[in-house]
Design a protein around this motif. Structure first.
Motif, mmCIF file in Angstrom:
data_model
loop_
_atom_site.group_PDB
_atom_site.id
_atom_site.type_symbol
_atom_site.label_atom_id
_atom_site.label_comp_id
_atom_site.label_asym_id
_atom_site.label_seq_id
_atom_site.Cartn_x
_atom_site.Cartn_y
_atom_site.Cartn_z
ATOM 1 N N ASP A 25 -19.399 -16.901 -2.135
ATOM 2 C CA ASP A 25 -19.084 -15.915 -1.114
ATOM 3 C C ASP A 25 -18.104 -14.888 -1.639
ATOM 4 O O ASP A 25 -17.404 -15.119 -2.629
ATOM 5 N N ASP A 26 -18.036 -13.760 -0.970
ATOM 6 C CA ASP A 26 -17.101 -12.685 -1.310
ATOM 7 C C ASP A 26 -15.954 -12.680 -0.308
ATOM 8 O O ASP A 26 -16.135 -13.083 0.840
ATOM 9 N N PHE A 27 -14.793 -12.209 -0.762
ATOM 10 C CA PHE A 27 -13.617 -12.185 0.100
ATOM 11 C C PHE A 27 -12.948 -10.829 0.021
ATOM 12 O O PHE A 27 -12.854 -10.225 -1.050
ATOM 13 N N LYS A 28 -12.487 -10.368 1.170
ATOM 14 C CA LYS A 28 -11.720 -9.135 1.280
ATOM 15 C C LYS A 28 -10.285 -9.553 1.564
ATOM 16 O O LYS A 28 -10.000 -10.207 2.564
ATOM 17 N N VAL A 29 -9.380 -9.213 0.631
ATOM 18 C CA VAL A 29 -7.987 -9.636 0.713
ATOM 19 C C VAL A 29 -7.136 -8.405 1.028
ATOM 20 O O VAL A 29 -7.180 -7.423 0.292
ATOM 21 N N MET A 30 -6.383 -8.444 2.121
ATOM 22 C CA MET A 30 -5.570 -7.310 2.537
ATOM 23 C C MET A 30 -4.085 -7.615 2.363
ATOM 24 O O MET A 30 -3.624 -8.682 2.720
ATOM 25 N N THR A 31 -3.363 -6.658 1.750
ATOM 26 C CA THR A 31 -1.919 -6.816 1.588
ATOM 27 C C THR A 31 -1.213 -5.813 2.467
ATOM 28 O O THR A 31 -1.788 -4.828 2.878
ATOM 29 N N TYR B 285 -10.807 -3.165 -6.176
ATOM 30 C CA TYR B 285 -9.726 -2.902 -5.226
ATOM 31 C C TYR B 285 -9.708 -1.440 -4.799
ATOM 32 O O TYR B 285 -10.330 -0.588 -5.424
ATOM 33 N N SER B 286 -8.976 -1.202 -3.728
ATOM 34 C CA SER B 286 -8.731 0.160 -3.263
ATOM 35 C C SER B 286 -7.371 0.188 -2.580
ATOM 36 O O SER B 286 -6.874 -0.832 -2.114
ATOM 37 N N ALA B 287 -6.796 1.370 -2.556
ATOM 38 C CA ALA B 287 -5.549 1.576 -1.814
ATOM 39 C C ALA B 287 -5.944 2.164 -0.467
ATOM 40 O O ALA B 287 -6.441 3.279 -0.401
ATOM 41 N N GLU B 288 -5.777 1.380 0.573
ATOM 42 C CA GLU B 288 -6.167 1.802 1.910
ATOM 43 C C GLU B 288 -5.015 1.576 2.872
ATOM 44 O O GLU B 288 -4.303 0.586 2.768
ATOM 45 N N SER B 289 -4.883 2.473 3.799
ATOM 46 C CA SER B 289 -3.886 2.335 4.845
ATOM 47 C C SER B 289 -4.627 2.198 6.170
ATOM 48 O O SER B 289 -5.032 3.188 6.770
ATOM 49 N N VAL B 290 -4.832 0.930 6.570
ATOM 50 C CA VAL B 290 -5.597 0.627 7.776
ATOM 51 C C VAL B 290 -4.770 -0.298 8.648
ATOM 52 O O VAL B 290 -4.168 -1.255 8.156
ATOM 53 N N ARG B 291 -4.749 -0.031 9.929
ATOM 54 C CA ARG B 291 -4.025 -0.897 10.866
ATOM 55 C C ARG B 291 -4.890 -2.118 11.155
ATOM 56 O O ARG B 291 -6.045 -1.987 11.524
ATOM 57 N N MET B 292 -4.312 -3.328 10.959
ATOM 58 C CA MET B 292 -5.052 -4.578 11.135
ATOM 59 C C MET B 292 -4.177 -5.602 11.851
ATOM 60 O O MET B 292 -2.989 -5.383 12.040
ATOM 61 N N ARG C 11 -1.802 -2.067 2.500
ATOM 62 C CA ARG C 11 -1.420 -1.263 1.341
ATOM 63 C C ARG C 11 -2.575 -1.233 0.354
ATOM 64 O O ARG C 11 -2.905 -0.223 -0.207
ATOM 65 N N GLN C 12 -3.121 -2.425 0.119
ATOM 66 C CA GLN C 12 -4.221 -2.582 -0.826
ATOM 67 C C GLN C 12 -5.283 -3.482 -0.211
ATOM 68 O O GLN C 12 -4.968 -4.382 0.565
ATOM 69 N N VAL C 13 -6.523 -3.236 -0.608
ATOM 70 C CA VAL C 13 -7.631 -4.114 -0.229
ATOM 71 C C VAL C 13 -8.283 -4.564 -1.523
ATOM 72 O O VAL C 13 -8.646 -3.748 -2.364
ATOM 73 N N ILE C 14 -8.383 -5.875 -1.701
ATOM 74 C CA ILE C 14 -8.944 -6.458 -2.910
ATOM 75 C C ILE C 14 -10.226 -7.176 -2.541
ATOM 76 O O ILE C 14 -10.270 -7.922 -1.561
ATOM 77 N N HIS C 15 -11.282 -6.953 -3.326
ATOM 78 C CA HIS C 15 -12.563 -7.621 -3.129
ATOM 79 C C HIS C 15 -12.764 -8.578 -4.300
ATOM 80 O O HIS C 15 -12.633 -8.185 -5.452
ATOM 81 N N THR C 16 -13.083 -9.837 -3.997
ATOM 82 C CA THR C 16 -13.203 -10.853 -5.041
ATOM 83 C C THR C 16 -14.078 -12.009 -4.569
ATOM 84 O O THR C 16 -14.363 -12.132 -3.377
#
Length: 116
Positions: free
Chosen positions: A110-116, A43-50, A61-66
């Motif tokens: 497969d891998d997934f990028k989960v954005m909160t 995971y990482s704490a990222e502030s990205v407009r999506m 707020r957070q991006v989780i890779h799983t």
């Protein structure tokens, strides 16, 4: 237990908790969630407009890779393990968007990028 790819075994070493969305209570209008379940991630704490699947713009707020494939928009996730029944009490964040990526190296999952 599902097999993990070699790359995931190497990089997904942190634990997170998910409370899957079950639906809405007809009487109260509140969202109901399933039991907390732990999974491996990075995971990482990222502030990205999506933009989410509904076209609503948000800032992450957070991006989780799983490799966990059943995470969907509306579920609640928390970095770390929790046994609390309520994701709100655990201060979990709502999943706003999920992106799927191919398992390029092992073709196991497969891998997934989960954005909160």
């Amino acid at each position: 237990m599902r097999l993990m790819s070699q790359a995931a075994r190497f990089s997904y070493t942190s634990l997170a908790t998910i409370w899957p969305t079950l639906g809405r209570d007809d009487w109260t209008g509140l969202t109901t969630y399933g039991s907390p379940q732990s999974f491996f991630c990075d995971y990482s704490a990222e502030s990205v407009r999506m933009t989410d699947a509904k076209g609503v713009e948000f800032t992450t707020r957070q991006v989780i890779h799983t490799e966990r494939a059943d995470i969907k928009q509306g579920d609640m996730v928390l970095i770390g393990e929790s046994a609390l029944a309520s994701p709100l009490a655990a201060e979990a964040f709502e999943v706003r968007a999920v992106t799927r990526f191919a398992d390029t190296f092992d073709n196991v999952a497969d891998d997934f990028k989960v954005m909160t």
